[in-house]
Design a protein around this motif. Structure first.
Motif, mmCIF file in Angstrom:
data_model
loop_
_atom_site.group_PDB
_atom_site.id
_atom_site.type_symbol
_atom_site.label_atom_id
_atom_site.label_comp_id
_atom_site.label_asym_id
_atom_site.label_seq_id
_atom_site.Cartn_x
_atom_site.Cartn_y
_atom_site.Cartn_z
ATOM 1 N N PHE A 1 -8.211 -3.694 -0.225
ATOM 2 C CA PHE A 1 -7.062 -4.582 -0.158
ATOM 3 C C PHE A 1 -6.555 -4.927 -1.552
ATOM 4 O O PHE A 1 -7.269 -4.814 -2.551
ATOM 5 C CB PHE A 1 -7.429 -5.878 0.577
ATOM 6 C CG PHE A 1 -8.648 -6.577 0.047
ATOM 7 C CD1 PHE A 1 -8.560 -7.474 -1.012
ATOM 8 C CD2 PHE A 1 -9.905 -6.329 0.586
ATOM 9 C CE1 PHE A 1 -9.692 -8.119 -1.505
ATOM 10 C CE2 PHE A 1 -11.050 -6.971 0.107
ATOM 11 C CZ PHE A 1 -10.934 -7.866 -0.943
ATOM 12 N N LEU A 2 -5.310 -5.350 -1.580
ATOM 13 C CA LEU A 2 -4.701 -5.923 -2.772
ATOM 14 C C LEU A 2 -3.887 -7.118 -2.314
ATOM 15 O O LEU A 2 -3.164 -7.048 -1.313
ATOM 16 C CB LEU A 2 -3.809 -4.913 -3.488
ATOM 17 C CG LEU A 2 -3.230 -5.360 -4.850
ATOM 18 C CD1 LEU A 2 -3.077 -4.164 -5.792
ATOM 19 C CD2 LEU A 2 -1.875 -6.063 -4.695
ATOM 20 N N GLY A 3 -4.026 -8.236 -3.035
ATOM 21 C CA GLY A 3 -3.327 -9.445 -2.642
ATOM 22 C C GLY A 3 -2.562 -10.064 -3.786
ATOM 23 O O GLY A 3 -2.960 -9.953 -4.958
ATOM 24 N N TRP A 4 -1.456 -10.699 -3.437
ATOM 25 C CA TRP A 4 -0.669 -11.483 -4.391
ATOM 26 C C TRP A 4 -0.788 -12.964 -4.050
ATOM 27 O O TRP A 4 -0.611 -13.360 -2.886
ATOM 28 C CB TRP A 4 0.816 -11.117 -4.324
ATOM 29 C CG TRP A 4 1.194 -9.791 -4.899
ATOM 30 C CD1 TRP A 4 0.415 -8.948 -5.619
ATOM 31 C CD2 TRP A 4 2.483 -9.175 -4.777
ATOM 32 N NE1 TRP A 4 1.137 -7.826 -5.972
ATOM 33 C CE2 TRP A 4 2.405 -7.935 -5.472
ATOM 34 C CE3 TRP A 4 3.678 -9.525 -4.173
ATOM 35 C CZ2 TRP A 4 3.491 -7.066 -5.554
ATOM 36 C CZ3 TRP A 4 4.769 -8.655 -4.257
ATOM 37 C CH2 TRP A 4 4.674 -7.447 -4.947
ATOM 38 N N ALA A 36 0.930 -19.126 -1.225
ATOM 39 C CA ALA A 36 0.022 -18.432 -0.312
ATOM 40 C C ALA A 36 -0.568 -17.205 -0.990
ATOM 41 O O ALA A 36 -0.031 -16.682 -1.973
ATOM 42 C CB ALA A 36 0.754 -18.009 0.962
ATOM 43 N N LEU A 37 -1.681 -16.752 -0.442
ATOM 44 C CA LEU A 37 -2.222 -15.437 -0.753
ATOM 45 C C LEU A 37 -1.723 -14.486 0.325
ATOM 46 O O LEU A 37 -1.961 -14.700 1.515
ATOM 47 C CB LEU A 37 -3.751 -15.466 -0.750
ATOM 48 C CG LEU A 37 -4.465 -14.106 -0.773
ATOM 49 C CD1 LEU A 37 -4.119 -13.319 -2.032
ATOM 50 C CD2 LEU A 37 -5.978 -14.286 -0.653
ATOM 51 N N VAL A 38 -1.016 -13.449 -0.082
ATOM 52 C CA VAL A 38 -0.505 -12.437 0.846
ATOM 53 C C VAL A 38 -1.197 -11.123 0.503
ATOM 54 O O VAL A 38 -1.045 -10.610 -0.608
ATOM 55 C CB VAL A 38 1.027 -12.287 0.739
ATOM 56 C CG1 VAL A 38 1.535 -11.280 1.772
ATOM 57 C CG2 VAL A 38 1.710 -13.632 0.924
ATOM 58 N N GLU A 39 -1.935 -10.604 1.465
ATOM 59 C CA GLU A 39 -2.819 -9.472 1.173
ATOM 60 C C GLU A 39 -2.573 -8.317 2.139
ATOM 61 O O GLU A 39 -2.428 -8.523 3.346
ATOM 62 C CB GLU A 39 -4.272 -9.954 1.303
ATOM 63 C CG GLU A 39 -5.272 -9.144 0.526
ATOM 64 C CD GLU A 39 -6.530 -9.964 0.291
ATOM 65 O OE1 GLU A 39 -6.699 -10.517 -0.813
ATOM 66 O OE2 GLU A 39 -7.347 -10.066 1.228
ATOM 67 N N GLU A 92 1.351 1.485 -3.598
ATOM 68 C CA GLU A 92 1.519 1.457 -2.145
ATOM 69 C C GLU A 92 1.148 0.092 -1.566
ATOM 70 O O GLU A 92 1.823 -0.423 -0.669
ATOM 71 C CB GLU A 92 0.692 2.567 -1.488
ATOM 72 C CG GLU A 92 1.019 2.742 -0.020
ATOM 73 C CD GLU A 92 0.438 4.008 0.583
ATOM 74 O OE1 GLU A 92 0.469 4.130 1.820
ATOM 75 O OE2 GLU A 92 -0.049 4.878 -0.179
ATOM 76 N N TYR A 93 0.070 -0.511 -2.075
ATOM 77 C CA TYR A 93 -0.282 -1.860 -1.639
ATOM 78 C C TYR A 93 0.839 -2.843 -2.002
ATOM 79 O O TYR A 93 1.257 -3.668 -1.182
ATOM 80 C CB TYR A 93 -1.562 -2.339 -2.332
ATOM 81 C CG TYR A 93 -2.811 -1.534 -2.080
ATOM 82 C CD1 TYR A 93 -3.609 -1.767 -0.958
ATOM 83 C CD2 TYR A 93 -3.230 -0.559 -2.985
ATOM 84 C CE1 TYR A 93 -4.789 -1.056 -0.751
ATOM 85 C CE2 TYR A 93 -4.396 0.153 -2.786
ATOM 86 C CZ TYR A 93 -5.172 -0.093 -1.665
ATOM 87 O OH TYR A 93 -6.327 0.615 -1.476
ATOM 88 N N GLU A 94 1.301 -2.768 -3.249
ATOM 89 C CA GLU A 94 2.267 -3.746 -3.722
ATOM 90 C C GLU A 94 3.621 -3.585 -3.049
ATOM 91 O O GLU A 94 4.291 -4.580 -2.752
ATOM 92 C CB GLU A 94 2.390 -3.646 -5.251
ATOM 93 C CG GLU A 94 1.063 -3.938 -5.958
ATOM 94 C CD GLU A 94 1.227 -4.359 -7.397
ATOM 95 O OE1 GLU A 94 2.009 -3.702 -8.111
ATOM 96 O OE2 GLU A 94 0.588 -5.348 -7.803
ATOM 97 N N ASN A 95 4.026 -2.366 -2.778
ATOM 98 C CA ASN A 95 5.284 -2.147 -2.060
ATOM 99 C C ASN A 95 5.202 -2.707 -0.641
ATOM 100 O O ASN A 95 6.182 -3.265 -0.129
ATOM 101 C CB ASN A 95 5.621 -0.654 -2.007
ATOM 102 C CG ASN A 95 6.010 -0.096 -3.368
ATOM 103 O OD1 ASN A 95 6.391 -0.843 -4.270
ATOM 104 N ND2 ASN A 95 5.909 1.217 -3.529
ATOM 105 N N GLU A 97 -5.335 -10.106 -6.724
ATOM 106 C CA GLU A 97 -6.745 -9.789 -6.508
ATOM 107 C C GLU A 97 -6.851 -8.479 -5.748
ATOM 108 O O GLU A 97 -5.970 -8.126 -4.951
ATOM 109 C CB GLU A 97 -7.474 -10.901 -5.753
ATOM 110 C CG GLU A 97 -7.200 -10.999 -4.265
ATOM 111 C CD GLU A 97 -8.207 -11.908 -3.552
ATOM 112 O OE1 GLU A 97 -8.880 -12.710 -4.217
ATOM 113 O OE2 GLU A 97 -8.307 -11.788 -2.315
ATOM 114 N N THR A 98 -7.900 -7.746 -6.033
ATOM 115 C CA THR A 98 -8.178 -6.505 -5.320
ATOM 116 C C THR A 98 -9.635 -6.518 -4.873
ATOM 117 O O THR A 98 -10.469 -7.244 -5.426
ATOM 118 C CB THR A 98 -7.937 -5.274 -6.208
ATOM 119 O OG1 THR A 98 -8.797 -5.340 -7.348
ATOM 120 C CG2 THR A 98 -6.490 -5.199 -6.665
#
Length: 380
Positions: free
Chosen positions: A163-166, A206-209, A222-225, A246-247
């Protein structure tokens, strides 16, 4: 060369929880304990989430808890209370600060910031080496995870929860801060098991993952898009600031981690197979395993005798067999469960706390053919 009764390698969740449990129990007051970790644990390097009923022993260091969850699939949109459960989030830095302070108060525990480069078991002790020191211990608990050890075997499938989260801050109110998005499968699956995971801290933060249960990781873009698309298309939000990222990558496998244990060396945490194989949730299960391990140590038995394989190991194995061969089926399996059963029962099942009758209720809610095929192939 210094000698200890117990050496704990790694000061993550498993290592610190174990050290605190030993330090807080009078039975181990005469035991000398060493904790080794290459980091100083002053960075917020991870986020742990779990669910439990009501208040718990980690509540004082929680970052946030939610009484409701949201689940979405191809056909289902479900906003629901999970009472008496709460979904809880714990930041790594808060956990480290709390538990390191507690451990420093125990006179029989020593902390050292050193990187372990070798572990060698001898006839009567274990030699642990760092670039500058050597220590011996009667028993060693190791949380250094070797991914290649798991990947090179073929008996059990190995997927990854990656996962990757913003951590985002929006200009206007976007999030429901009383509801955590547990799984949103309404996004393109692209032949995998893919979902969005949202933990709101307020209406604007929020954390969006973006999370996958699959064999291979993706390119970072690809995660970020996918996150950017979700914020815009699902939440109607284009004006936001990314505060942190975070990843993570957690192994999902029913591999027999305990086979790597010996009478004097035991792997703990993810290295010991303490992550829930079918979901990747680790923290709460680690807490339960630590409690069991402490009681086991009082019996003075070889560490190789600790592990017991139960019914949930088999349940997880069948699901992973399915997802390994047909990774796109994850959405339909989880959606069927949430469509037909209460979230409380599902959480109880995932927490490995159900009766056989409750197990059958969960199993009967799942698509039958994939599980029957998986069972057939495992038997024959």
């Amino acid at each position: 060369m210094s000698n200890y009764d117990y050496i704990i390698i790694g000061a993550g969740a498993a290592g610190l929880l174990l050290a605190d449990a030993l330090g807080n129990d009078d039975f181990f007051a005469s035991k000398s304990i060493l904790i080794l970790d290459k980091d100083d644990k002053t960075k917020n390097d991870r986020t742990w989430c779990f669910w439990e009923k009501g208040n718990g022993k980690f509540d004082d260091v929680l970052h946030k808890r939610w009484p409701n969850i949201y689940f979405a699939g191809k056909e289902l949109r479900l906003s629901t209370s999970i009472g008496p459960y709460y979904y809880k989030m714990l930041r790594g830095i808060d956990f480290y600060m709390c538990f390191l302070d507690k451990i420093k108060e125990y006179p029989n525990i020593i902390w050292a910031q050193e990187q372990v480069i070798n572990i060698q078991e001898n006839e009567n002790s274990v030699l642990v080496s760092t670039p500058t020191n050597q220590f011996t211990g009667a028993k060693v608990f190791n949380s250094i995870f070797d991914y290649q050890l798991v990947k090179k075997q073929k008996k059990y499938p190995v997927l990854q929860q990656h996962f990757l989260g913003w951590f985002v801050k929006t200009k206007r109110a976007v999030f429901n801060n009383e509801e955590a998005t547990f799984m949103d499968f309404s996004i393109p699956q692209m032949g995998n098991t893919r979902f969005m995971y949202v933990l709101p801290f307020s209406e604007t933060e929020a954390l969006v993952e973006y999370t996958l249960f699959s064999e291979d990781i993706l390119e970072k873009a690809e995660y970020e898009n996918a996150i950017a698309d979700y914020l815009e298309q699902k939440l109607g939000c284009t004006d936001y600031e990314i505060l942190e990222k975070e990843t993570g990558n957690i192994p999902m496998t029913s591999y027999r981690f305990n086979k790597q244990n010996s009478d004097r060396i035991m792997n703990i945490g993810i290295a010991g197979g303490w992550a829930k194989a079918s979901t990747g949730f680790t923290f709460y299960n680690t807490s339960k395993q630590v409690n069991l391990l402490v009681e086991f140590l009082k019996k003075e038995k070889p560490l190789s005798k600790f592990y017991k394989r139960g019914k949930y190991w088999y349940y997880d194995l069948l699901l992973l067999d399915i997802l390994y061969k047909n990774n796109h089926l994850g959405q339909s399996i989880f959606e069927a469960m949430f469509k037909k059963r209460s979230p409380q029962l599902i959480l109880k099942f995932l927490d490995e706390d159900t009766t056989i009758w409750e197990d059958l209720q969960i199993i009967s809610a799942c698509p039958k053919l994939p599980f029957l095929k998986a069972l057939w192939h495992r038997i024959f």
